[in-house]
Design a protein around this motif. Sequence first.
Motif, short mmCIF file in Angstrom:
data_model
loop_
_atom_site.label_atom_id
_atom_site.label_comp_id
_atom_site.label_asym_id
_atom_site.label_seq_id
_atom_site.Cartn_x
_atom_site.Cartn_y
_atom_site.Cartn_z
N GLY A 150 0.85 -1.20 0.00
CA GLY A 150 0.00 0.00 0.00
C GLY A 150 0.87 1.24 0.00
O GLY A 150 0.59 2.23 0.67
N ILE A 151 1.95 1.16 -0.79
CA ILE A 151 2.95 2.24 -0.78
C ILE A 151 2.55 3.37 -1.73
O ILE A 151 2.20 3.12 -2.88
CB ILE A 151 4.33 1.68 -1.21
N PRO A 152 2.63 4.62 -1.24
CA PRO A 152 2.41 5.74 -2.15
C PRO A 152 3.68 6.01 -2.97
O PRO A 152 4.78 5.99 -2.41
CB PRO A 152 2.13 6.91 -1.20
N LEU A 153 3.53 6.22 -4.26
CA LEU A 153 4.68 6.56 -5.12
C LEU A 153 4.71 8.08 -5.26
O LEU A 153 3.68 8.70 -5.53
CB LEU A 153 4.55 5.91 -6.50
N PHE A 180 -6.31 8.62 -3.61
CA PHE A 180 -6.53 9.61 -2.53
C PHE A 180 -5.78 9.21 -1.26
O PHE A 180 -5.33 10.08 -0.51
CB PHE A 180 -8.03 9.79 -2.24
N ASN A 181 -5.61 7.90 -1.04
CA ASN A 181 -4.76 7.47 0.07
C ASN A 181 -3.33 7.93 -0.19
O ASN A 181 -2.63 8.40 0.72
CB ASN A 181 -4.78 5.95 0.22
N ALA A 182 -2.89 7.78 -1.45
CA ALA A 182 -1.53 8.21 -1.81
C ALA A 182 -1.38 9.71 -1.57
O ALA A 182 -0.40 10.16 -0.96
CB ALA A 182 -1.24 7.86 -3.27
N ALA A 183 -2.37 10.47 -2.03
CA ALA A 183 -2.29 11.93 -1.91
C ALA A 183 -2.21 12.35 -0.44
O ALA A 183 -1.40 13.22 -0.08
CB ALA A 183 -3.50 12.58 -2.58
N LYS A 184 -3.03 11.73 0.41
CA LYS A 184 -2.99 12.09 1.84
C LYS A 184 -1.65 11.73 2.45
O LYS A 184 -1.09 12.50 3.24
CB LYS A 184 -4.13 11.39 2.60
N HIS A 262 -5.01 5.68 8.03
CA HIS A 262 -3.54 5.53 8.00
C HIS A 262 -2.99 5.46 9.42
O HIS A 262 -2.10 4.66 9.72
CB HIS A 262 -2.91 6.67 7.21
N GLN A 263 -3.55 6.30 10.30
CA GLN A 263 -3.10 6.27 11.71
C GLN A 263 -3.48 4.94 12.36
O GLN A 263 -2.66 4.34 13.07
CB GLN A 263 -3.71 7.45 12.48
N ASN A 264 -4.69 4.45 12.07
CA ASN A 264 -5.10 3.16 12.64
C ASN A 264 -4.20 2.03 12.15
O ASN A 264 -3.88 1.12 12.92
CB ASN A 264 -6.57 2.87 12.29
N ALA A 265 -3.77 2.11 10.89
CA ALA A 265 -2.86 1.08 10.36
C ALA A 265 -1.52 1.14 11.09
O ALA A 265 -0.95 0.10 11.45
CB ALA A 265 -2.67 1.27 8.85
N VAL A 281 5.95 -7.00 7.59
CA VAL A 281 6.73 -6.97 6.35
C VAL A 281 6.23 -5.84 5.43
O VAL A 281 5.22 -5.20 5.71
CB VAL A 281 6.68 -8.33 5.60
N LYS A 282 6.98 -5.64 4.34
CA LYS A 282 6.66 -4.62 3.34
C LYS A 282 6.69 -3.21 3.94
O LYS A 282 5.89 -2.35 3.56
CB LYS A 282 5.32 -4.93 2.67
N GLY A 283 7.60 -3.00 4.89
CA GLY A 283 7.77 -1.68 5.49
C GLY A 283 6.67 -1.39 6.50
O GLY A 283 5.69 -2.13 6.60
N GLY A 284 6.85 -0.33 7.25
CA GLY A 284 5.77 0.09 8.16
C GLY A 284 4.66 0.62 7.28
O GLY A 284 4.91 1.03 6.16
N PRO A 285 3.42 0.60 7.76
CA PRO A 285 2.34 1.08 6.91
C PRO A 285 2.48 2.57 6.60
O PRO A 285 2.72 3.37 7.49
CB PRO A 285 1.08 0.81 7.73
N GLN A 286 2.35 2.90 5.33
CA GLN A 286 2.37 4.31 4.93
C GLN A 286 0.97 4.79 4.58
O GLN A 286 0.71 5.97 4.52
CB GLN A 286 3.30 4.50 3.72
N THR A 287 0.08 3.82 4.32
CA THR A 287 -1.33 4.20 4.09
C THR A 287 -2.22 3.32 4.96
O THR A 287 -2.05 3.32 6.18
CB THR A 287 -1.69 4.15 2.59
N ASN A 288 -3.12 2.55 4.34
CA ASN A 288 -4.11 1.84 5.16
C ASN A 288 -3.92 0.32 5.18
O ASN A 288 -4.86 -0.40 5.44
CB ASN A 288 -5.54 2.19 4.69
N MET A 289 -2.69 -0.14 4.86
CA MET A 289 -2.49 -1.60 4.82
C MET A 289 -1.35 -2.03 5.72
O MET A 289 -0.30 -1.39 5.76
CB MET A 289 -2.15 -2.04 3.39
N VAL A 290 -1.59 -3.14 6.42
CA VAL A 290 -0.54 -3.74 7.27
C VAL A 290 -0.33 -5.17 6.76
O VAL A 290 -1.29 -5.93 6.62
CB VAL A 290 -0.99 -3.80 8.74
N PHE A 291 0.92 -5.52 6.48
CA PHE A 291 1.25 -6.89 6.07
C PHE A 291 2.12 -7.52 7.15
O PHE A 291 3.04 -6.87 7.65
CB PHE A 291 2.03 -6.88 4.75
#
Length: 350
Positions: A150-153, A180-184, A262-265, A281-291
């Motif tokens: 869920g990474i923003p580019l 819009f998640n990316a933009a935020k 994003h904060q909840n993630a 994994v896949k980095g700390g969450p930057q948007t709304n996904m946790v892996f």
Amino acid sequence: MAFKNGIIDLRSDTVTHPTDEMRAAMAAAPVGDDVYNEDPTVIQLEKLAVGKTGKEAALFVASGTMGNLIAAMVHCGRGDEAVMGTSGHTFLHEVGGISALGGIFPSLIPNQEDGTLAIEDIQKAYRDDDIHHPPSRLLIVENTQNQCGGIPLSVDYMHSAATIAHSLGMSVHLDGARVFNAAKALNCSAADICVPVDSVMFCLSKGLCAPIGSMLCGTQEFIGKARKIRKQLGGGMRQAGIIAAAGLLAIEKMVDRLPEDHQNAKDLAAGLKGIRGLTIVKGGPQTNMVFFRIARDFPRTADAIKEQLKARGVLVGLSGPGEFRLVTHYWINAEDVAKTIREIKTVIEG
Ligand SMILES: *Cc1c(COP(=O)(O)O)cnc(C)c1O
């Protein structure tokens, strides 16, 4: 806030139900025949999408998959090639529609850990005008990149990718299901992200809570062709204002609250980090996904863990062998996050 039945559903943000306000707006929506371009609510929604993406025109489509398919079919003819990431939604999760229905040949390059497609790889994927080659016509970029975390580019990256593609004569389509998640996350506007691309699809039915629908945006000419292909695919809808009404509220009311997800993630990941046998994994969450992953030699399968969590009222997704994906959204609040952490701890530490 979970759903009314108390279930905490973190499988995806697609599970979001419309709000009561959306249901009321749907019931009251003025409508017309949208195939005749006469549905005032759809027209209003398309105007709003134009404003948000900075493109000339927009088209309301049934789903993100349909939006991406139509975009590929406008940019490419049969036998043309579209360059995309191996972790991209269009390659992984759209049933091969661009090939089956559009006759478009996929050219795959790996997504980097940060979700991007390497500029050198885009350059190498381009095939020149040799008699043996399919014409390379399109680059598809995904932002946020779902499978990579869920990474923003960044806006800079969007410009670099589009610049190289355009210099090679390829168009650029953005799979912006969660733009819009990316933009935020990037602290910019969706339009900033869309500036360098020729077309963009974004979803109303994910974190924005609408029950149905996505928007496809681009030039007037592009959308004119897209409208025709939508009809050809059976996606011409009639009194679609009923669903567009929820889409209007999705954009007006739901975009600015995405940082809560994003904060909840982030809070969810922070709580899960302390659990033995589990790795984020896949980095700390930057948007709304946790892996997260469980160890290869963990005594229970990921499927078994998923079932145990389900029995405790927490639904999670699997995104690969031993890998879980948890997505935060409107129907998940801080209390649900705390409960999820407790339940996962109980199930995993056993
Ligand atoms: C969900 C999604 C889509 C497709 O949307 P649907 O409405 O489910 O067809 C496309 N791209 C990405 C990145 C997605 O997450």
